[in-house]
Scaffold this motif. Structure first.
Motif, PDB file in Angstrom:
ATOM      1  N   UNK A  35       0.787  -1.237   0.000  1.00 54.03           N
ATOM      2  CA  UNK A  35       0.000   0.000   0.000  1.00 54.03           C
ATOM      3  C   UNK A  35       0.816   1.282   0.000  1.00 54.03           C
ATOM      4  N   UNK A  36       2.122   1.156  -0.232  1.00 51.65           N
ATOM      5  CA  UNK A  36       2.938   2.375  -0.344  1.00 51.65           C
ATOM      6  C   UNK A  36       4.079   2.138  -1.322  1.00 51.65           C
ATOM      7  N   UNK A  37       4.238   3.073  -2.248  1.00 54.41           N
ATOM      8  CA  UNK A  37       5.308   3.002  -3.239  1.00 54.41           C
ATOM      9  C   UNK A  37       6.615   3.427  -2.571  1.00 54.41           C
ATOM     10  N   UNK A  38       7.703   2.671  -2.752  1.00 57.00           N
ATOM     11  CA  UNK A  38       8.986   3.092  -2.184  1.00 57.00           C
ATOM     12  C   UNK A  38       9.342   4.511  -2.619  1.00 57.00           C
ATOM     13  N   UNK A  39       9.956   5.249  -1.715  1.00 55.76           N
ATOM     14  CA  UNK A  39      10.200   6.680  -1.943  1.00 55.76           C
ATOM     15  C   UNK A  39      10.948   6.949  -3.246  1.00 55.76           C
ATOM     16  N   UNK A  40      11.884   6.084  -3.608  1.00 51.07           N
ATOM     17  CA  UNK A  40      12.689   6.309  -4.807  1.00 51.07           C
ATOM     18  C   UNK A  40      11.880   6.236  -6.099  1.00 51.07           C
ATOM     19  N   UNK A  41      10.652   5.688  -6.028  1.00 51.61           N
ATOM     20  CA  UNK A  41       9.868   5.459  -7.246  1.00 51.61           C
ATOM     21  C   UNK A  41       8.562   6.251  -7.284  1.00 51.61           C
ATOM     22  N   UNK A  42       8.300   7.077  -6.286  1.00 52.82           N
ATOM     23  CA  UNK A  42       6.995   7.741  -6.198  1.00 52.82           C
ATOM     24  C   UNK A  42       6.734   8.681  -7.373  1.00 52.82           C
ATOM     25  N   UNK A  43       7.788   9.241  -7.976  1.00 50.76           N
ATOM     26  CA  UNK A  43       7.579  10.183  -9.088  1.00 50.76           C
ATOM     27  C   UNK A  43       7.175   9.477 -10.374  1.00 50.76           C
ATOM     28  N   UNK A  44       7.525   8.209 -10.504  1.00 52.01           N
ATOM     29  CA  UNK A  44       7.343   7.537 -11.796  1.00 52.01           C
ATOM     30  C   UNK A  44       6.403   6.342 -11.772  1.00 52.01           C
ATOM     31  N   UNK A  45       6.120   5.821 -10.596  1.00 52.18           N
ATOM     32  CA  UNK A  45       5.265   4.637 -10.510  1.00 52.18           C
ATOM     33  C   UNK A  45       4.096   4.939  -9.582  1.00 52.18           C
ATOM     34  N   UNK A  46       2.902   4.779 -10.107  1.00 50.18           N
ATOM     35  CA  UNK A  46       1.697   5.074  -9.327  1.00 50.18           C
ATOM     36  C   UNK A  46       1.425   3.962  -8.324  1.00 50.18           C
ATOM     37  N   UNK A  47       0.591   4.275  -7.341  1.00 54.56           N
ATOM     38  CA  UNK A  47       0.210   3.259  -6.361  1.00 54.56           C
ATOM     39  C   UNK A  47      -0.507   2.099  -7.052  1.00 54.56           C
ATOM     40  N   UNK A  48      -1.315   2.417  -8.054  1.00 57.58           N
ATOM     41  CA  UNK A  48      -2.038   1.360  -8.780  1.00 57.58           C
ATOM     42  C   UNK A  48      -1.066   0.399  -9.463  1.00 57.58           C
ATOM     43  N   UNK A  49      -0.016   0.939 -10.109  1.00 59.95           N
ATOM     44  CA  UNK A  49       0.971   0.089 -10.777  1.00 59.95           C
ATOM     45  C   UNK A  49       1.760  -0.725  -9.763  1.00 59.95           C
ATOM     46  N   UNK A  50       2.087  -0.105  -8.634  1.00 60.72           N
ATOM     47  CA  UNK A  50       2.823  -0.803  -7.587  1.00 60.72           C
ATOM     48  C   UNK A  50       1.997  -1.963  -7.029  1.00 60.72           C
ATOM     49  N   UNK A  51       0.721  -1.741  -6.827  1.00 61.85           N
ATOM     50  CA  UNK A  51      -0.145  -2.791  -6.287  1.00 61.85           C
ATOM     51  C   UNK A  51      -0.347  -3.910  -7.309  1.00 61.85           C
ATOM     52  N   UNK A  52      -0.407  -3.541  -8.582  1.00 61.41           N
ATOM     53  CA  UNK A  52      -0.511  -4.562  -9.626  1.00 61.41           C
ATOM     54  C   UNK A  52       0.721  -5.460  -9.607  1.00 61.41           C
ATOM     55  N   UNK A  53       1.913  -4.859  -9.470  1.00 61.90           N
ATOM     56  CA  UNK A  53       3.145  -5.633  -9.425  1.00 61.90           C
ATOM     57  C   UNK A  53       3.168  -6.543  -8.199  1.00 61.90           C
ATOM     58  N   UNK A  54       2.690  -6.023  -7.060  1.00 65.13           N
ATOM     59  CA  UNK A  54       2.640  -6.835  -5.842  1.00 65.13           C
ATOM     60  C   UNK A  54       1.718  -8.034  -6.028  1.00 65.13           C
ATOM     61  N   UNK A  55       0.549  -7.780  -6.579  1.00 63.21           N
ATOM     62  CA  UNK A  55      -0.425  -8.861  -6.770  1.00 63.21           C
ATOM     63  C   UNK A  55       0.087  -9.892  -7.774  1.00 63.21           C
ATOM     64  N   UNK A  56       0.780  -9.424  -8.818  1.00 58.40           N
ATOM     65  CA  UNK A  56       1.342 -10.331  -9.824  1.00 58.40           C
ATOM     66  C   UNK A  56       2.422 -11.210  -9.200  1.00 58.40           C
TER      67      UNK A  56
END
Length: 416
Positions: A35-56
């Motif tokens: 439920x939180x994007x690592x700080x280094x990636x917040x500018x380029x990766x949305x929470x939705x994309x991050x959660x999709x990667x986690x679920x995958x």
């Protein structure tokens, strides 16, 4: 049960327990950071994309847990459960008096059994998991066509190697394993040489790169790095998957640079150049040659060990085989080696990750570390690669450094 049987069961159990424990660690760790994007990636990766990667990642790991349990069960059934002995006895009764033919049929049957166990997992991953997350582009027809092609390639290339192995084991004395290792080494070098032009085109279409500006730019980089190849090619990876990648393949004068068409669609010229510079770093640092040498060293040790085990009765009886034979010795080594070497995986993975760092450093010097970071972030996002893997799971299974560590390393290079 013999002492060796008990040791083997303990190793299978240890391997399975480790696989299950590591998989559950991975699932728990990825879930806790979902439920939180690592700080280094917040500018380029949305929470939705991050959660999709986690679920995958979680879906693939759960499937892997089931597959590892099934593989362990099949291994025990084939060995201590008497499966290999049944296969051997059946073929021996049908083709009695033809030892080499019996050996080929026994090994082929065992390979078929293990492949059939893997098949439902491959199918489920492709048409359920990858389909659900939008990556699969294959049809069932294409899936089974690839399966048939792989089987035919394996038969055409593997049968002569197997015949050579069985003949050497029968005819070349106590040092048969050394001669077989020489044949194995030559065979692997031959495969590396012919793969780009004979094998790979059976599965994908390779077209010359037609973008004139990009081609000029890439050729300039290749010249600067002293890399000579047969050409720049675009592979129709989008026929099977939406994942993107780039690599160089081949050996000696038969090298070629290959881009997935999906990669060219997502990255700009600066990013493509940076990705290629990374791949060239593997070439310039001789990673391919070093890995070949490592593979040859491991196979040398394995065959030398088999040369000793082949002459011991407890090796066969301890693995459920009542009738020792050359083909059974080979088959037992093939089936048990993943269990016997599982605890060595972190060493091989660590070496592979060190190669990735070296290739990144090369790319930072000959292209741009910042452009490589931008390319990697896009690939992490578009390929749904988790940004938060469990460190211990990653140490066993990942040939590339975790995203946060790799990006931080590249940013330090860019700052320097």
């Amino acid at each position: 049960m013999t002492a060796f049987s008990a040791l083997f069961v303990a190793l299978v159990a240890l391997t399975l327990i480790m696989q299950q424990w590591l998989g559950r660690r991975q699932i728990s760790h990825v879930l806790s950071h979902r439920n939180s994007v690592p700080a280094a990636f917040t500018r380029n990766i949305s929470l939705e994309s991050h959660q999709k990667a986690a679920d995958y990642s979680i879906a693939k790991t759960r499937l892997g847990l089931k597959e590892s349990a099934a593989s362990a069960a099949v291994l025990l059934l084939l060995t201590l459960g008497g499966g290999l002995q049944l296969i051997d006895s059946t073929w021996h009764a049908w083709v009695s008096g033809h030892a080499m033919l019996t050996g080929i049929l026994v090994i082929a049957t065992a390979v078929l059994v293990t492949s059939l166990v893997d098949l439902p997992f491959d199918y489920y991953k492709t048409f359920t998991i990858d389909e659900r997350f939008g990556f699969n582009k294959m049809t069932p027809t294409m899936f089974f066509q690839d399966l048939l092609k792989n089987a035919l390639v394996g038969l055409v290339m593997g049968l002569p190697l197997l015949l050579a192995a069985l003949w050497l084991m029968q005819s070349s004395g106590s040092y048969w394993w050394l001669w077989l290792w020489c044949v194995w080494a030559v065979f692997n070098l031959l495969v590396l040489a012919i793969y780009p032009t004979l094998i790979a085109p059976m599965f994908n279409k390779f077209s010359p790169l037609t973008d004139a500006a990009l081609k000029t730019r890439i050729e300039a980089l290749l010249a600067k790095c002293g890399f000579k190849s047969q050409g720049l090619f675009v592979m129709d990876g989008s026929r099977r998957t939406s994942h993107g990648n780039a690599y160089f393949t081949g050996f000696g004068a038969n090298k070629r640079v290959v881009f997935f068409d999906t990669l060219l669609e997502r990255l700009d010229g600066d990013e493509i150049e940076a990705v290629l510079a990374h791949e060239l770093g593997h070439f310039k640092r001789r990673h391919v040659i070093k890995r070949i040498v490592m593979m040859f060293a491991v196979s040398f040790a394995g065959l030398a060990l088999l040369g000793w085990l082949k002459e011991t009765d407890w090796f066969y009886s301890g693995l459920g085989v009542a009738t020792p034979s050359d083909h059974m010795a080979l088959l037992l080594l093939l089936l048990t080696s993943p269990v016997l070497t599982f605890l060595l995986r972190p060493l091989f993975a660590a070496y592979a990750r060190s190669n990735e760092f070296e290739a990144d450093e090369y790319a930072a010097r000959h292209s741009s570390a910042r452009h490589l970071v931008e390319a990697l972030v896009k690939l992490y996002r578009d390929n749904a690669s988790t940004l938060t893997p469990d460190p211990l799971h990653s140490a066993f299974y990942d040939s590339h450094p975790p995203a946060s560590i790799r990006v931080a390393h590249l940013e330090r290079l860019a700052a320097a």
